[in-house]
Write a protein that holds these residues in place. Structure first.
Motif, PDB file in Angstrom:
ATOM      1  N   VAL A 149       0.837  -1.204   0.000  1.00 24.80           N
ATOM      2  CA  VAL A 149       0.000   0.000   0.000  1.00 24.80           C
ATOM      3  C   VAL A 149       0.875   1.260   0.000  1.00 24.80           C
ATOM      4  CG1 VAL A 149      -1.698   1.316   1.334  1.00 24.80           C
ATOM      5  CG2 VAL A 149      -1.965  -1.158   1.079  1.00 24.80           C
ATOM      6  N   SER A 150       1.960   1.195   0.775  1.00 21.73           N
ATOM      7  CA  SER A 150       2.897   2.335   0.823  1.00 21.73           C
ATOM      8  C   SER A 150       3.403   2.683  -0.564  1.00 21.73           C
ATOM      9  CB  SER A 150       4.117   1.997   1.682  1.00 21.73           C
ATOM     10  OG  SER A 150       3.766   1.793   2.990  1.00 21.73           O
ATOM     11  N   GLN A 151       3.847   1.676  -1.288  1.00 22.60           N
ATOM     12  CA  GLN A 151       4.370   1.907  -2.636  1.00 22.60           C
ATOM     13  C   GLN A 151       3.278   2.389  -3.565  1.00 22.60           C
ATOM     14  OE1 GLN A 151       7.397   1.945  -3.708  1.00 22.60           O
ATOM     15  NE2 GLN A 151       8.400   1.145  -1.877  1.00 22.60           N
ATOM     16  N   ALA A 152       2.076   1.815  -3.389  1.00 20.41           N
ATOM     17  CA  ALA A 152       0.950   2.181  -4.258  1.00 20.41           C
ATOM     18  C   ALA A 152       0.551   3.639  -4.065  1.00 20.41           C
ATOM     19  CB  ALA A 152      -0.240   1.267  -3.971  1.00 20.41           C
ATOM     20  N   ILE A 153       0.826   4.174  -2.886  1.00 15.22           N
ATOM     21  CA  ILE A 153       0.500   5.576  -2.617  1.00 15.22           C
ATOM     22  C   ILE A 153       1.687   6.479  -2.932  1.00 15.22           C
ATOM     23  CG2 ILE A 153      -0.035   7.224  -0.768  1.00 15.22           C
ATOM     24  CD1 ILE A 153      -1.761   5.043   0.515  1.00 15.22           C
ATOM     25  N   PHE A 154       2.885   6.029  -2.593  1.00 16.98           N
ATOM     26  CA  PHE A 154       4.068   6.883  -2.744  1.00 16.98           C
ATOM     27  C   PHE A 154       4.400   7.156  -4.211  1.00 16.98           C
ATOM     28  CE2 PHE A 154       7.825   8.999  -1.639  1.00 16.98           C
ATOM     29  CZ  PHE A 154       8.911   8.470  -2.316  1.00 16.98           C
ATOM     30  N   GLN A 155       4.459   6.122  -5.016  1.00 14.38           N
ATOM     31  CA  GLN A 155       4.903   6.294  -6.402  1.00 14.38           C
ATOM     32  C   GLN A 155       3.988   7.223  -7.208  1.00 14.38           C
ATOM     33  OE1 GLN A 155       7.758   5.260  -7.316  1.00 14.38           O
ATOM     34  NE2 GLN A 155       8.314   3.566  -5.956  1.00 14.38           N
ATOM     35  N   PRO A 156       2.684   6.970  -7.228  1.00 16.13           N
ATOM     36  CA  PRO A 156       1.809   7.912  -7.963  1.00 16.13           C
ATOM     37  C   PRO A 156       1.866   9.324  -7.386  1.00 16.13           C
ATOM     38  CG  PRO A 156       0.628   5.896  -7.409  1.00 16.13           C
ATOM     39  CD  PRO A 156       1.918   5.856  -6.650  1.00 16.13           C
ATOM     40  N   SER A 157       1.973   9.412  -6.041  1.00 16.70           N
ATOM     41  CA  SER A 157       2.054  10.735  -5.411  1.00 16.70           C
ATOM     42  C   SER A 157       3.247  11.509  -5.941  1.00 16.70           C
ATOM     43  CB  SER A 157       2.181  10.601  -3.896  1.00 16.70           C
ATOM     44  OG  SER A 157       1.018  10.040  -3.336  1.00 16.70           O
ATOM     45  N   LEU A 158       4.340  10.810  -6.067  1.00 15.06           N
ATOM     46  CA  LEU A 158       5.571  11.441  -6.542  1.00 15.06           C
ATOM     47  C   LEU A 158       5.399  12.033  -7.937  1.00 15.06           C
ATOM     48  CD1 LEU A 158       8.217  11.579  -5.045  1.00 15.06           C
ATOM     49  CD2 LEU A 158       8.958   9.530  -6.240  1.00 15.06           C
ATOM     50  N   PHE A 159       4.743  11.284  -8.803  1.00 10.47           N
ATOM     51  CA  PHE A 159       4.625  11.723 -10.191  1.00 10.47           C
ATOM     52  C   PHE A 159       3.474  12.687 -10.433  1.00 10.47           C
ATOM     53  CE2 PHE A 159       8.012   9.593 -12.285  1.00 10.47           C
ATOM     54  CZ  PHE A 159       8.290   8.497 -11.488  1.00 10.47           C
ATOM     55  N   LEU A 160       2.499  12.660  -9.554  1.00 11.59           N
ATOM     56  CA  LEU A 160       1.347  13.540  -9.748  1.00 11.59           C
ATOM     57  C   LEU A 160       1.419  14.811  -8.902  1.00 11.59           C
ATOM     58  CD1 LEU A 160      -1.498  10.856  -9.799  1.00 11.59           C
ATOM     59  CD2 LEU A 160      -0.457  12.024 -11.749  1.00 11.59           C
ATOM     60  N   SER A 161       2.453  14.920  -8.075  1.00  8.76           N
ATOM     61  CA  SER A 161       2.541  16.055  -7.156  1.00  8.76           C
ATOM     62  C   SER A 161       3.239  17.260  -7.779  1.00  8.76           C
ATOM     63  CB  SER A 161       3.309  15.652  -5.902  1.00  8.76           C
ATOM     64  OG  SER A 161       4.616  15.249  -6.269  1.00  8.76           O
ATOM     65  N   GLY A 162       3.920  17.037  -8.891  1.00  8.55           N
ATOM     66  CA  GLY A 162       4.669  18.126  -9.497  1.00  8.55           C
ATOM     67  C   GLY A 162       6.138  18.109  -9.121  1.00  8.55           C
ATOM     68  N   ILE A 163       6.531  17.180  -8.247  1.00  9.67           N
ATOM     69  CA  ILE A 163       7.940  17.117  -7.819  1.00  9.67           C
ATOM     70  C   ILE A 163       8.819  16.620  -8.963  1.00  9.67           C
ATOM     71  CG2 ILE A 163       9.565  15.932  -6.292  1.00  9.67           C
ATOM     72  CD1 ILE A 163       7.388  16.005  -4.139  1.00  9.67           C
ATOM     73  N   MET A 164       8.408  15.550  -9.617  1.00  9.55           N
ATOM     74  CA  MET A 164       9.211  14.967 -10.701  1.00  9.55           C
ATOM     75  C   MET A 164       8.929  15.659 -12.030  1.00  9.55           C
ATOM     76  SD  MET A 164      11.120  12.643  -9.513  1.00  9.55           S
ATOM     77  CE  MET A 164      11.354  12.244  -7.804  1.00  9.55           C
ATOM     78  N   ILE A 165       7.654  15.878 -12.251  1.00 13.83           N
ATOM     79  CA  ILE A 165       7.232  16.509 -13.506  1.00 13.83           C
ATOM     80  C   ILE A 165       6.235  17.604 -13.134  1.00 13.83           C
ATOM     81  CG2 ILE A 165       6.112  16.129 -15.750  1.00 13.83           C
ATOM     82  CD1 ILE A 165       6.608  13.075 -15.193  1.00 13.83           C
ATOM     83  N   ALA A 166       6.408  18.774 -13.707  1.00 14.46           N
ATOM     84  CA  ALA A 166       5.456  19.865 -13.417  1.00 14.46           C
ATOM     85  C   ALA A 166       4.052  19.426 -13.827  1.00 14.46           C
ATOM     86  CB  ALA A 166       5.861  21.125 -14.182  1.00 14.46           C
ATOM     87  N   VAL A 167       3.085  19.786 -12.996  1.00  9.94           N
ATOM     88  CA  VAL A 167       1.704  19.354 -13.207  1.00  9.94           C
ATOM     89  C   VAL A 167       1.195  19.791 -14.582  1.00  9.94           C
ATOM     90  CG1 VAL A 167      -0.679  19.638 -12.384  1.00  9.94           C
ATOM     91  CG2 VAL A 167       1.172  19.291 -10.741  1.00  9.94           C
ATOM     92  N   LYS A 168       1.629  20.955 -15.019  1.00  9.80           N
ATOM     93  CA  LYS A 168       1.122  21.479 -16.302  1.00  9.80           C
ATOM     94  C   LYS A 168       1.524  20.605 -17.489  1.00  9.80           C
ATOM     95  CE  LYS A 168       5.035  24.636 -16.885  1.00  9.80           C
ATOM     96  NZ  LYS A 168       5.478  26.013 -16.809  1.00  9.80           N
ATOM     97  N   PHE A 169       2.560  19.761 -17.303  1.00 12.11           N
ATOM     98  CA  PHE A 169       2.985  18.874 -18.393  1.00 12.11           C
ATOM     99  C   PHE A 169       2.265  17.529 -18.394  1.00 12.11           C
ATOM    100  CE2 PHE A 169       5.831  21.800 -19.945  1.00 12.11           C
ATOM    101  CZ  PHE A 169       6.843  22.167 -19.055  1.00 12.11           C
ATOM    102  N   LEU A 170       1.468  17.306 -17.356  1.00 14.31           N
ATOM    103  CA  LEU A 170       0.735  16.045 -17.298  1.00 14.31           C
ATOM    104  C   LEU A 170      -0.459  16.090 -18.248  1.00 14.31           C
ATOM    105  CD1 LEU A 170       0.641  15.514 -13.421  1.00 14.31           C
ATOM    106  CD2 LEU A 170       2.015  14.227 -15.048  1.00 14.31           C
ATOM    107  N   PRO A 171      -0.932  14.910 -18.704  1.00 14.59           N
ATOM    108  CA  PRO A 171      -2.155  14.888 -19.528  1.00 14.59           C
ATOM    109  C   PRO A 171      -3.302  15.553 -18.777  1.00 14.59           C
ATOM    110  CG  PRO A 171      -1.110  12.742 -19.503  1.00 14.59           C
ATOM    111  CD  PRO A 171      -0.363  13.581 -18.518  1.00 14.59           C
ATOM    112  N   ASP A 172      -4.235  16.110 -19.528  1.00 15.08           N
ATOM    113  CA  ASP A 172      -5.342  16.862 -18.907  1.00 15.08           C
ATOM    114  C   ASP A 172      -6.115  16.064 -17.874  1.00 15.08           C
ATOM    115  OD1 ASP A 172      -6.175  18.717 -21.959  1.00 15.08           O
ATOM    116  OD2 ASP A 172      -4.704  19.052 -20.361  1.00 15.08           O
TER     117      ASP A 172
END
Lengths: 299, 240
Positions: free
Chosen positions: B166-189
């Motif tokens: 569960v930790s991994q299932a929450i941490f990994q998506p959080s990392l990529f959807l939070s704007g830390i790795m990729i700016a939110v504006k570059f994510l698909p709509d």
């Protein structure tokens, strides 16, 4: 002696499986009650219901007239519990574990307890580094460090060496002398016979026989374990020698009159031209009663 | 008074225990700091402008890693199993234990954050936060929020193996959807639309500066999770 623990009409189930059936028992203040039974009889479940760890479907459990819902804080103060399977974090040191339990009862650990249970040299060891016997002694320490009135011990000496057992027996006897009420389960019949004032038998979730220590010592009942060259005794069942069990080449008899019993067995062996290989005689014990109860249930 | 003394003794013991557990040491200190160093080298190497946000992004990352990965296993062993039974039988308040494990995690998060704050400048020429007062306020909120999430994972999982997944299932998506790795504006709509439910996104925004929307979201997450934890606690201490 007044009642300190009362169990009334207790039923306990795990899902659809009922494991305790209409249990009624009383424990008097200051007595040491032993609860014995085979594996899966319900001993641990009964104790854990009394300890307030497990719930139940029907009945009442009163400790000093209170239920666990009435005043759980007070009951935790007067109850000391050593569970059958118990654990602590592997990284916690023995001294820290004692502090952790002591501070919850707002007391300091009595230093002499460390010596009485021979854990002083372990104080700076982590729980994960302790042997089974050392862990058992620690858990007993944790159960009694707040000087509870009632101590519940679930197989306290399971897996211990002789020295560790002796230490625990000494401590339990001390607690008895102080007037503590003790509830004890064990598969070690020597322990039950020598520590307990009364023994309760439980089988398949039901209370069976009850024996007082005096009744075990009274009378002239003996158990004989005998093996012979030709194994001719395995079918014998006479007036004075009642067959209890056959374990391999060893045959167990209960004798109401030891002299007459031995005479009958020797006559049979002579008639069969058989010879004794090994013989062991002891007074009627809790073990014998337990075997009888379990054997009777199988039949 | 008695309760406070018990809490302080608990706190000291649980904090110190972390340093005796290799996995916890790695999860709380070594990995977050190693990843901070690695990612900082990469991000600043890719674009020098990243030094403006490297402290905030790596702090948010480290706090999340501490709490989502390092914390749940510590919680679950007290929420289920033989340790829980031993504690209940011994009269130990489980809420003391959960609170102390949580506070201990918050201390670990704070220490890791300070390592990042005071090394990012010399190592990567990172830009310090404009307002240190707000930065520490935001840091406190982020640490509290991440810690509560970690405690929730541990309290709801019945086994350590489940907590790990569960930790991994929450941490990994959080990392990529939070704007830390990729700016939110570059994510698909369609992904941009759901990033508001990612607590880490709001923590990251708050660390960069005051934002009313993210503050409200963060406080709401804290309130809702606390209520869930109280309800879950009552189930945990219920007799089996």
């Amino acid at each position: 002696m007044d009642k300190i623990i009362e169990v009334r009409n207790l039923d306990k189930s795990y899902g659809k499986t009922q494991v305790l059936f209409n249990i009624n028992l009383e424990v008097k203040r200051g007595e040491c009650l032993g609860v014995v039974g085979g594996n899966g009889a319900g001993k641990t479940t009964l104790l854990e219901c009394i300890e307030g760890i497990k719930g139940w479907q029907k009945g009442d459990i009163l400790i000093e007239g209170l239920t666990i819902e009435d005043d759980s804080r007070h009951l935790r103060r007067i109850l000391g519990v050593q569970l059958q399977s118990s654990s602590l974090p592997n990284e916690i040191k023995v001294k820290e574990a004692a502090q952790l339990f002591a501070v919850e009862h707002d007391i300091d650990v009595e230093e002499k307890l460390y010596d009485e249970l021979d854990v002083r040299r372990l104080l700076n060891k982590q729980y994960g580094q302790l042997s089974t016997g050392q862990k058992r002694r620690l858990h007993l320490l944790l159960a009694i460090l707040h000087d509870p009135d009632i101590i519940i011990l679930d197989e306290p000496t399971a897996g211990l060496d002789v020295n560790s057992k002796y230490l625990l027996y000494t401590k339990i006897n001390e607690l008895k002398e102080k007037g503590k009420t003790i509830l004890l389960t064990s598969h070690d019949m020597y322990e039950i016979e020598n520590l307990c004032d009364r023994v309760l038998f439980i089988n398949k979730g039901r209370i069976g026989k009850e024996l007082s220590a005096e009744s075990l010592l009274e009378g002239d009942r003996h158990i004989i374990a005998i093996s012979s060259q030709k194994n001719s005794l395995s079918q014998v069942d006479t007036m004075y020698a009642k067959l209890i069990e056959v374990k391999g080449r060893e045959v167990y008899f209960e004798c109401s009159n030891i002299n007459a019993c031995l005479k009958e067995l020797l006559e049979h062996l002579t008639a069969q031209d058989d010879q004794i290989r090994d013989i062991y005689i002891k007074k009627k014990t809790v073990e014998g009663e337990l075997i009888k109860m379990m054997r009777g249930d199988e039949q | 008074m008695k309760s406070l003394k018990a809490l302080l003794v608990n706190l000291k013991i649980y904090y110190v225990m972390t340093f005796r557990n290799t996995f916890l040491l790695i999860a709380h200190y070594l990995l977050p700091i190693l990843f901070y160093l690695l990612f900082s080298v990469i991000f600043v190497g890719i674009d020098k402008a990243n030094k403006n946000i490297i402290i905030m992004s790596m702090t948010a990352f480290a706090v999340a890693m501490n709490s989502y990965i390092g914390l749940p296993g510590s919680v679950v062993r007290y929420a289920a199993g033989d340790i829980k039974r031993a504690y209940i039988a011994g009269g130990i308040s489980l809420w003391h234990v959960f609170l102390c494990v949580a506070i201990s995690n918050m201390v670990h998060c704070f220490i890791t954050s300070m390592v990042i704050l005071f090394t990012a400048g010399p190592l990567f020429d990172a830009v310090m936060p404009e307002s240190m007062l707000w930065y520490f306020t935001a840091l406190f909120i982020s640490i509290v929020l991440s810690t509560i999430i970690g405690v929730a994972i541990g309290m709801f999982a019945k086994k350590e193996s489940v907590a790990t997944v569960v930790s991994q299932a929450i941490f990994q998506p959080s990392l990529f959807l939070s704007g830390i790795m990729i700016a939110v504006k570059f994510l698909p709509d369609f992904l941009q639309g759901i990033t508001d439910i990612i607590p880490l996104k709001h923590s990251y925004i708050l660390l960069q500066g005051y934002d009313q929307r993210s503050l409200i979201f963060s406080l709401a997450f804290i309130a809702v999770l606390l209520i869930l934890l109280v309800i879950r606690y009552r189930f945990i201490i219920r007799r089996e």
